[in-house]
Design a protein around this motif. Sequence first.
Motif, short mmCIF file in Angstrom:
data_model
loop_
_atom_site.label_atom_id
_atom_site.label_comp_id
_atom_site.label_asym_id
_atom_site.label_seq_id
_atom_site.Cartn_x
_atom_site.Cartn_y
_atom_site.Cartn_z
N THR A 20 49.60 -13.23 20.78
CA THR A 20 48.21 -13.09 21.24
C THR A 20 47.26 -12.93 20.06
O THR A 20 46.21 -13.61 20.00
N LEU A 21 47.59 -12.04 19.13
CA LEU A 21 46.73 -11.83 17.97
C LEU A 21 46.65 -13.08 17.10
O LEU A 21 45.57 -13.43 16.58
N ALA A 22 47.77 -13.79 16.96
CA ALA A 22 47.78 -15.01 16.14
C ALA A 22 46.88 -16.07 16.75
O ALA A 22 46.09 -16.72 16.05
N ILE A 23 46.97 -16.27 18.06
CA ILE A 23 46.13 -17.27 18.73
C ILE A 23 44.66 -16.86 18.66
O ILE A 23 43.77 -17.69 18.42
N TRP A 24 44.39 -15.59 18.88
CA TRP A 24 43.02 -15.09 18.88
C TRP A 24 42.37 -15.25 17.51
O TRP A 24 41.20 -15.64 17.39
N LEU A 25 43.13 -14.97 16.44
CA LEU A 25 42.58 -15.05 15.09
C LEU A 25 42.50 -16.49 14.58
O LEU A 25 41.53 -16.86 13.91
N VAL A 26 43.49 -17.31 14.89
CA VAL A 26 43.53 -18.67 14.35
C VAL A 26 42.58 -19.60 15.09
O VAL A 26 41.82 -20.37 14.48
N PHE A 27 42.60 -19.54 16.43
CA PHE A 27 41.82 -20.49 17.23
C PHE A 27 40.48 -19.92 17.71
O PHE A 27 39.67 -20.67 18.26
N SER A 28 40.27 -18.61 17.54
CA SER A 28 39.01 -17.96 17.94
C SER A 28 38.70 -18.17 19.42
O SER A 28 37.54 -18.33 19.80
N TRP A 29 39.74 -18.18 20.26
CA TRP A 29 39.54 -18.28 21.69
C TRP A 29 39.19 -16.91 22.27
O TRP A 29 39.30 -15.89 21.59
N GLN A 30 38.76 -16.89 23.53
CA GLN A 30 38.50 -15.62 24.19
C GLN A 30 39.78 -14.79 24.25
O GLN A 30 40.89 -15.32 24.37
N PHE A 31 39.60 -13.48 24.19
CA PHE A 31 40.77 -12.61 24.14
C PHE A 31 41.59 -12.72 25.42
O PHE A 31 42.82 -12.67 25.38
N SER B 28 43.70 -15.74 25.11
CA SER B 28 44.75 -15.52 24.12
C SER B 28 45.88 -14.67 24.68
O SER B 28 47.06 -14.91 24.38
N VAL B 29 45.54 -13.69 25.52
CA VAL B 29 46.56 -12.84 26.12
C VAL B 29 47.48 -13.67 27.03
O VAL B 29 48.71 -13.57 26.97
N VAL B 30 46.88 -14.50 27.89
CA VAL B 30 47.66 -15.31 28.82
C VAL B 30 48.57 -16.27 28.06
O VAL B 30 49.78 -16.36 28.34
N ILE B 31 48.01 -16.98 27.07
CA ILE B 31 48.79 -17.96 26.32
C ILE B 31 49.84 -17.26 25.45
O ILE B 31 50.99 -17.71 25.36
N GLY B 32 49.48 -16.15 24.83
CA GLY B 32 50.41 -15.44 23.96
C GLY B 32 51.63 -14.94 24.70
O GLY B 32 52.77 -15.14 24.26
N PHE B 33 51.41 -14.30 25.84
CA PHE B 33 52.55 -13.78 26.60
C PHE B 33 53.31 -14.90 27.29
O PHE B 33 54.51 -14.77 27.56
N ALA B 34 52.64 -16.02 27.61
CA ALA B 34 53.36 -17.18 28.17
C ALA B 34 54.29 -17.77 27.12
O ALA B 34 55.43 -18.16 27.42
N LEU B 35 53.82 -17.85 25.87
CA LEU B 35 54.68 -18.37 24.79
C LEU B 35 55.81 -17.40 24.45
O LEU B 35 56.82 -17.82 23.87
N ALA B 36 55.65 -16.13 24.79
CA ALA B 36 56.73 -15.17 24.56
C ALA B 36 57.91 -15.38 25.49
O ALA B 36 59.02 -14.92 25.22
N LEU B 37 57.67 -16.09 26.60
CA LEU B 37 58.74 -16.39 27.54
C LEU B 37 59.62 -17.53 27.02
O LEU B 37 59.20 -18.33 26.19
N SER B 38 60.83 -17.59 27.52
CA SER B 38 61.77 -18.65 27.16
C SER B 38 62.28 -19.32 28.43
O SER B 38 62.18 -18.75 29.52
N SER B 39 62.84 -20.51 28.27
CA SER B 39 63.37 -21.24 29.42
C SER B 39 64.76 -20.71 29.76
O SER B 39 65.71 -20.91 29.01
#
Length: 328
Positions: free
Chosen positions: A102-113, A116-127
């Motif tokens: 979440t912090l990496a996405i928020w800092l690199v892409f400057s998206w809304q927090f 970033s939370v939704v995408i960050g925790f979604a990427l934390a999941l695995s198949s």
Amino acid sequence: MEITPLVQIIIFLAAALLLVPLGKRFGIPTVLGYLVTGTILGPSVLNIAHDTEQIAHLAEYGVIMLMFLIGLELRPQRLWELRQSILLMGSLQMLISGIVLTLAIWLVFSWQFNTSVVIGFALALSSTAFVLQLLRDRDQLATSFGQQTFSILLFQDVAAMVLLALIPVLAGNIFIENQGSAHHGIAYFAAVIASFSGLFLFSRYILRPFFRFVAKSAATELLTAVALFIVLGVAVLMEAIGLSTTLGAFLTGVLLADSEFRHELEASIQPFKGLLLGLFFMTVGMGVSLHVIVEQPLLIVFGTLALMVIKIVCVLCSVCCGCKRRHD
């Protein structure tokens, strides 16, 4: 001539029978072989399947059957023994990976927090389907490494439902309570508790006596019908009320793991699971857009490597923290 879904499935099976064994000769894992087969048949290469939605929906039952079989291998006592690994290792992996991403996405892409939370925790999941299939192919599911991996994946399946319930809240404002979103979340969790309680009562007091009744008929084909009825019925029920079909199938398998008909259920489901799971991996491969890879190779390669490095480091940190907590 229009290619019907049935003809598409026949083409998929023929391609898999040719390409997957060929890939195994060159050391390519079965899962990767299915993915490559799907990519070749998909829109990016041969474009044989124009509408994969119906096939993908059918193929998803392969993942559901896989989770049901995994549940059949875990008696409730064994699942209780893994409770510390599931809660401790799973929660640490999700929290550490989710926060860092979440912090990496928020800092690199400057998206809304919120985003970033939704995408960050979604990427934390695995198949779960990919990882468990690889572990089963390598006979590593029963090892200590396999059990720890399974514990993390199981926690992720539960966490995914929580994340889905929180998305309406994040869609409003993460710091301001949204009344409609809050009611949606409460209704969602109430449905989860009611559904899983119903599964326990149904499997204990209705399904097992019914299975004994069918078994007395000595018609082996009816045992297969009962097995398919259980898996498909649970999947339809979970899908109708908006819950995780894979988690519902897994819990149903766990509830039936100490049944005297466990081996019959496993033998009946196994062939269907293998075919549908292979079809599922092929539909995933069909979704690969090769033109995007060609247009933005650096972004995809470095983004994938960065994601892998971050998740590996986060998983190692969670394992170290979990082991330290256990020893303490």
